[in-house]
Design an enzyme around this catalytic site. Sequence first.
Site, short mmCIF file in Angstrom:
data_model
loop_
_atom_site.label_atom_id
_atom_site.label_comp_id
_atom_site.label_asym_id
_atom_site.label_seq_id
_atom_site.Cartn_x
_atom_site.Cartn_y
_atom_site.Cartn_z
N LYS A 163 38.88 46.30 43.36
CA LYS A 163 38.29 46.11 42.04
C LYS A 163 37.30 47.23 41.74
O LYS A 163 36.58 47.71 42.63
CB LYS A 163 37.57 44.75 42.03
CG LYS A 163 37.02 44.28 40.71
CD LYS A 163 36.42 42.89 40.91
CE LYS A 163 35.89 42.29 39.61
NZ LYS A 163 35.33 40.93 39.86
N SER A 171 37.31 37.74 36.66
CA SER A 171 37.18 39.13 36.24
C SER A 171 37.95 40.12 37.10
O SER A 171 38.06 41.29 36.75
CB SER A 171 35.70 39.52 36.24
OG SER A 171 35.15 39.43 37.54
N GLY A 181 32.27 35.45 41.41
CA GLY A 181 30.96 34.87 41.12
C GLY A 181 31.07 33.53 40.41
O GLY A 181 30.15 32.73 40.43
N GLY A 216 34.68 32.24 40.00
CA GLY A 216 36.13 32.10 40.00
C GLY A 216 36.86 33.40 39.82
O GLY A 216 38.07 33.42 39.60
N SER A 217 36.17 34.53 39.91
CA SER A 217 36.75 35.82 39.54
C SER A 217 37.84 36.34 40.46
O SER A 217 38.55 37.27 40.10
CB SER A 217 35.64 36.88 39.41
OG SER A 217 34.89 36.65 38.25
#
Length: 567
Positions: A128, A205, A226, A228-229
């Site tokens: 990420k 995210s 943080g 469910g990202s």
Amino acid sequence: MRSLDIHEDPTFLPEVAAEITEDKSEAKSTSDIIEQLMNARSDSASNGFSFKGIKDYLDCYRSGKLTPSQVAKNIIAMLEDCDKSTPPLRAIVQWDQEQIMLMAEASTTRYRNKCTLSYLDGIPVCLKEEFKVVPYHQRVGTVYLGTEPETEDATVAKKLREAGAIIIGVSNMHELGTGTTGCNPNRYHKIPRNPYKPNHFTGGSSSGSAAAVAAGLCPVAIGTDGGGSVRIPASFCGVVGLKGTFGRISCHGSLPLSYSTVSVGKRTCAPPQGPCPQQGGNLCIQKTLAGRKVLFTTYHIFITVLSFTGPICTSVADAAIVYSILAEPDPLYPYGLKQPKATLSGMCAPDLKDLKLGVDWTFFKACDAEVLSICEKAVEYLRSQGASVVEVFLPEMEEVRVAHAICILGEMRDFLQPDFNKHFREMNLDTRANLALASQFTALDYITANRQRTRSMRFLREIFTSVNCILTPGVACTAPRIFESDLLSGSSDLSFTVRSMRFMQLGNFTGIPGLVVPIGYSTAGLPISFQVMAKWWDEAVLLRIGLKLEQFRCQTKKPSIYYDILA
């Protein structure tokens, strides 16, 4: 929250000491368990579609059918195709052909000389954009951060390199991790597409990480979680997502957005680097965070990221392999220094007869009818595998929802104060809205929310004395549709955000680990997933149950966008 009178002292970080247990059993080593997982996957391979995972790559390399260099050339061709397709996939937003080939050629040499580094040697991975990855820009989904290429890797990137993995680039993400759709219309990123239905969102995210795995570009991706990202995009894209215990996997080198829910962090005095004239001779250090130079003294509290780092993979077995390599103490990340040894103990047990699985049915049923129907069947399947299903009560979940929102948004607003003032008009509209909302929280709100955390962690300790795990649907709904207006101005739908995070927040707020596994599809062909949460540091039991859940799914549907790198 403002109407509550909570007397417990606040808990600002969900750190939980490891239980001291004396295990006299002759447990198999992690490498033995991984070998058993590999062999089991071969035995259960179906004639239908299946994602290419770590074992498929290793089989090609060990047999000489393909080399990592040949695989890298295929990936580069596919990355070029992704950018030219209509619409573009936008899973990987930064990649470098020369870097990919250098890592692949080194891996090819190791296979030739029979001196590979780990099960990840030659395996394509992406990280990420929230992580520092040399030589890419740590833009964190924005247009204004990460103006210079990184010269130092985050700990997870360093570990992946040391394991011999081929880092194929950095993946797309929701701007600053502030949303759950993955919608990011700015010029560097654009909106990543769901490989199952390109006119639907990936979730966020860690949007690009999940899309890259589901589209076959790599079998492993790394995200942060943080609220469910990791688990939301994994659920929407039909792949596996693991969020470890708070502190389990190092988040050093990830942007410090939230220090109590997004699993990164350290609060320590900065290491001394000589006298600082600006601070009257006090010892000081200058750090660069996403291109921003920040001066810290020994009297400052230095925060690095507190997000939960976790793998997104094609299978539970692959998640176990990545977890076993990444989960260990990191001197640069103090929250995990006292963690117990990460094991895969019991993961390959033939049944679930010794496990008690807790379900709060009122909480469980707050989801779409299609999601509920298949998730109820999954619970019954786990029961058929020998597990006991026990009804439990998860108290004060509405308070948890609001308290988590106060903590994560309040901490992000605190760290992003300079950005909010200086780069407000360069932010996406939903980012502005979230940060503006957070500016309305008071110090009393924040303390009350952390008092609630104390209560919620106590409730969980009591629940985990009677059950091994808590079961919920993964996400209450399937991936939402992308509208034309989203491509231009982004998407801001608070009701969807609340629904998508419903089953996620408890894990982030209290620090317990969670695993999502795809278990089926809606009538529209969109993935549906199931979540298992366990007590602190007990990721092994999640992976054990996850293996059984994969057997429940009778078919894996091929995504509309899928690149077979090994073909």
